[in-house]
Motif scaffolding. Structure first.
Motif, mmCIF file in Angstrom:
data_model
loop_
_atom_site.group_PDB
_atom_site.id
_atom_site.type_symbol
_atom_site.label_atom_id
_atom_site.label_comp_id
_atom_site.label_asym_id
_atom_site.label_seq_id
_atom_site.Cartn_x
_atom_site.Cartn_y
_atom_site.Cartn_z
ATOM 1 N N PRO A 315 0.805 -1.228 0.000
ATOM 2 C CA PRO A 315 0.000 0.000 0.000
ATOM 3 C C PRO A 315 0.836 1.276 0.000
ATOM 4 N N TRP A 316 2.034 1.223 0.562
ATOM 5 C CA TRP A 316 2.888 2.403 0.635
ATOM 6 C C TRP A 316 3.230 2.905 -0.768
ATOM 7 N N PRO A 317 3.867 2.086 -1.637
ATOM 8 C CA PRO A 317 4.179 2.574 -2.983
ATOM 9 C C PRO A 317 2.942 2.846 -3.834
ATOM 10 N N VAL A 318 1.872 2.067 -3.631
ATOM 11 C CA VAL A 318 0.643 2.306 -4.399
ATOM 12 C C VAL A 318 0.112 3.712 -4.113
ATOM 13 N N ALA A 319 0.100 4.099 -2.861
ATOM 14 C CA ALA A 319 -0.378 5.431 -2.491
ATOM 15 C C ALA A 319 0.511 6.517 -3.092
ATOM 16 N N ILE A 320 1.818 6.292 -3.103
ATOM 17 C CA ILE A 320 2.746 7.278 -3.666
ATOM 18 C C ILE A 320 2.518 7.442 -5.159
ATOM 19 N N VAL A 321 2.347 6.322 -5.860
ATOM 20 C CA VAL A 321 2.105 6.381 -7.307
ATOM 21 C C VAL A 321 0.833 7.171 -7.610
ATOM 22 N N ILE A 322 -0.176 7.035 -6.765
ATOM 23 C CA ILE A 322 -1.434 7.751 -6.972
ATOM 24 C C ILE A 322 -1.270 9.250 -6.703
ATOM 25 N N VAL A 323 -0.585 9.588 -5.631
ATOM 26 C CA VAL A 323 -0.599 10.958 -5.130
ATOM 27 C C VAL A 323 0.513 11.837 -5.699
ATOM 28 N N ALA A 324 1.738 11.294 -5.884
ATOM 29 C CA ALA A 324 2.892 12.133 -6.244
ATOM 30 C C ALA A 324 2.684 12.949 -7.521
ATOM 31 N N PRO A 325 2.196 12.360 -8.626
ATOM 32 C CA PRO A 325 1.973 13.187 -9.823
ATOM 33 C C PRO A 325 0.923 14.279 -9.608
ATOM 34 N N ILE A 326 -0.111 13.972 -8.840
ATOM 35 C CA ILE A 326 -1.141 14.969 -8.547
ATOM 36 C C ILE A 326 -0.542 16.125 -7.746
ATOM 37 N N ALA A 327 0.261 15.775 -6.740
ATOM 38 C CA ALA A 327 0.896 16.806 -5.923
ATOM 39 C C ALA A 327 1.855 17.651 -6.754
ATOM 40 N N GLY A 328 2.551 17.015 -7.713
ATOM 41 C CA GLY A 328 3.451 17.762 -8.580
ATOM 42 C C GLY A 328 2.715 18.789 -9.421
ATOM 43 N N ARG A 329 1.579 18.387 -10.006
ATOM 44 C CA ARG A 329 0.782 19.329 -10.803
ATOM 45 C C ARG A 329 0.236 20.461 -9.930
ATOM 46 N N MET A 330 -0.206 20.114 -8.720
ATOM 47 C CA MET A 330 -0.729 21.138 -7.816
ATOM 48 C C MET A 330 0.356 22.130 -7.414
#
Length: 471
Positions: A315-330
Motif C-alpha cells: 500500500p505504501w508505494p501504491v499510495a505514492i504512485v497515486i498521489v505524487a503526480p497529482i501533488a506535482g501538478r498542484m
C-alpha cells in the motif's frame, strides 16, 4: 501526462517528442538505482543467516550503499557541472551495473559490503544530477509536473523495494536481487547514449580538496552513530566526532575561498531553499528508519514470510504512485510549502499508527496504516522538490540537485544507523538467544518507529514555518 510532451512557443528544454524517450531513460535509471537502496532490506534477515552475521552487522549491507551516496553526492553534482550531466549519468549507470554483478557473486559479508559501497558510488553519480537533467529536459512551465514524476519514481521505488524483493525471494535466492540490475543497466546505457540531451559542462577545475573533506565529514558522522550501536569505546566516538568537526570547518573554509567551490555556500542564502533542505533531511531520516525496521517486525516479531512481509509494504508505494503526480501538478499552481506541510502531517500520523501496532495485528490493520504513510509522503515530496529546485538559480541546478540527493541519502543513512542502535539495545536487554528474537525485533522496531515519527514531526514543523515566507 500528455501535457508533459506538448510544445509552446518560447519553451526551454528539448522538444516534446524527445522528452517522451528521455523520460523513459530517466525513469529506468532512477528507478533501478533508487530501488537498490531498499530492495535488499527485506532480505537482510536471510542474508544475515546465510553469511553468518548478527542483525546489527547485516544492517550495513544496506547502509554501505546509502553511506557511499551520502559521501559522494555533492562531489558528483559539482562534477556534473564540470564535465556535463549526460556524461556523468552514463558513467554512474555503468559503474552501478558492473558492481551489481559483483554483489551477486559475493560469498562473504565483507565482499558484499565492498561491492555495495562501489554500487552506491555509481548510483550517486547518476542520481546526484537527476533533477538537473529534468530541468534541462523539460521547460520551466512544466518543472513541477516533471519533478512530480521524478518524485513518484524515487519514492515508489524506495517503498516498493521490500515488496519486489520479497516477491523475488519467494522464487529466487538473494543474489538475484542484484543480478537483475545487469540487463536493465545495459539497456539504460544504450538508450541514454542515443536520447539524453548532450551538454559539455562548464569545464574548468574540480574542487578535489573540497570533495575529500565533504566525504570525510559525512562518513565520520555516520560511523560515529554506528559506533553507538556496537558500543564502541568513548575514545573512538570522541575521535570520530572530532574528525567530523574538523572536516566540516575545513570544508566551509575551503568553499569560501576556492575559485570554483565544490558547494557554493551562497545557495543557502535563500531561506526557502534552506528550509526545504532541512525538511527533506528530517523526512528521510524517518523513512530510512521505517524501511529498515519494518522487515524485522514483520518477519521476526510477527512471523510472516518474506513474501507476505513484502506484500505488507504494497500500500505504501501504491499510495505514492497515486498521489505524487497529482501533488506535482498542484505545486505548479499552489504554494509548495503548504502542500508539503499537509503531506508531512499525514505521514507523521501514519508512522505513529504503525508504532502503535499491537502484538498480533491483522493484515488489514497493517495495510491501511502503511497506505496512510504512502499518501502523506507522496503528497509531500513533489512540492518540496519543486520548492528546492525553483529557489536555486538555473546555473546552480547541479548543486541544488546534489543537495536534494544528499538530503535523501544522508537522512536514510542516519535512519539505518539508528535502527542498528535500537537492535543492539534490545539485544542487550533481552539476550541474544534465538528464543528472544521476536522480543528483540518487536522492542527495537517500535522504538525505531517512534523515533521516525519524531523526525517527521520536526520536518512538519520546519515546513510549516516556510508558509509565512510567501508562496
Amino acid at each position: 501526462m500528455s501535457r508533459l510532451f506538448t510544445d509552446l512557443e518560447g519553451d526551454d528544454g528539448i522538444s516534446g517528442a524527445q522528452r517522451r524517450v528521455a523520460i523513459i531513460v530517466m525513469v529506468m535509471g532512477t528507478g533501478m538505482t533508487v530501488l537498490d537502496g531498499s530492495i535488499v532490506n527485506v532480505a537482510l534477515p536471510i542474508i544475515a543467516r546465510d553469511l553468518h552475521v548478527i542483525p546489527s552487522a547485516a544492517v550495513w549491507i544496506a547502509n554501505a550503499y546509502i553511506l557511499a551516496g551520502a559521501m559522494t553526492m555533492v562531489a558528483f553534482a559539482s562534477l556534473g557541472d564540470v564535465i556535463g550531466f549526460r556524461r556523468l549519468y552514463m558513467g554512474g549507470i555503468m559503474l552501478f551495473t558492473l558492481s551489481s554483478l559483483g554483489c551477486a557473486l559475493s560469498q562473504s559479508s565483507e565482499s558484499l559490503n565492498i561491492m555495495r559501497f562501489i554500487q552506491g558510488i555509481g548510483a550517486a553519480a547518476a542520481m546526484s544530477i537527476g533533477p538537473a537533467l529534468y530541468r534541462n529536459i523539460f521547460p520551466t512551465r512544466l518543472l513541477g509536473s516533471a519533478l512530480g514524476i521524478n518524485a513518484m519514481v524515487v519514492a515508489s521505488s524506495l517503498a516498493a523495494g521490500p515488496a519486489i524483493g520479497g516477491a523475488m525471494l519467494s522464487v529466487l535466492n538473494w543474489p538475484w536481487l542484484f543480478a537483475v540490475n545487469v540487463p536493465i543497466g545495459i539497456v539504460t546505457l544504450v538508450l541514454a547514449r542515443r536520447v539524453l540531451p548532450s551538454d559539455r559542462g562548464r569545464g574548468g577545475k574540480f574542487d578535489i580538496a573540497g570533495a575529500l573533506l565533504s566525504a570525510v565529514a559525512l562518513a565520520t558522522i555516520v560511523l560515529a552513530v554506528d559506533g553507538l550501536s556496537r558500543h564502541d569505546s568513548a575514545g573512538n566516538e570522541v575521535a570520530l566526532l572530532a574528525v567530523a568537526i574538523v572536516a566540516v570547518v575545513l570544508f566551509i573554509y575551503r568553499q569560501k575561498r576556492a575559485a570554483a567551490p565544490l558547494l557554493p555556500l551562497d545557495i543557502f542564502s535563500s531561506i526557502r531553499f534552506s528550509m526545504a533542505v532541512a525538511t527533506s533531511l528530517c523526512s528521510f531520516v524517518g523513512q530510512g528508519i521505517a524501511f529498515i525496521a519494518l522487515p524485522f517486525l514483520f518477519q521476526g516479531a510477527y512471523g510472516f514470510s518474506p513474501l507476505m512481509s513484502a506484500a505488507l509494504f504494497t500500500p505504501w508505494p501504491v499510495a505514492i504512485v497515486i498521489v505524487a503526480p497529482i501533488a506535482g501538478r498542484m505545486a505548479d499552481r499552489y504554494p509548495a510549502a503548504l502542500l508539503s506541510t499537509y503531506g508531512l502531517a499525514l505521514y507523521t500520523v501514519g508512522l505513529v499508527l504503525l508504532a502503535c501496532l499491537g502484538t498480533h495485528p491483522s493484515i488489514i490493520d497493517i495495510l491501511w496504516r502503511a497506505f496512510i504513510c504512502g499518501l502523506g509522503f507522496g503528497f509531500f515530496q513533489s512540492p518540496n522538490n519543486r520548492e528546492m529546485m525553483s529557489n536555486a538559480p538555473r546555473s546552480r541546478s547541479g548543486t541544488a540537485s546534489g543537495i536534494l540527493a544528499i538530503a535523501r541519502t544522508f537522512g536514510q543513512s542516519l535512519g539505518a544507523a539508528m535502527v542498528a542502535i535500537a537492535l543492539t539495545a534490545a539485544s542487550s536487554r533481552f539476550g541474544t538467544g534465538a528464543e528472544n528474537t521476536a522480543l528483540i525485533d518487536a522492542s527495537a522496531v517500535h522504538l525505531s518507529l517512534w523515533i521516525a515519527a519524531t523526525a517527521t514531526l520536526l520536518a512538519t514543523t520546519i515546513s510549516a514555518l516556510r508558509i509565512r515566507h510567501g508562496k
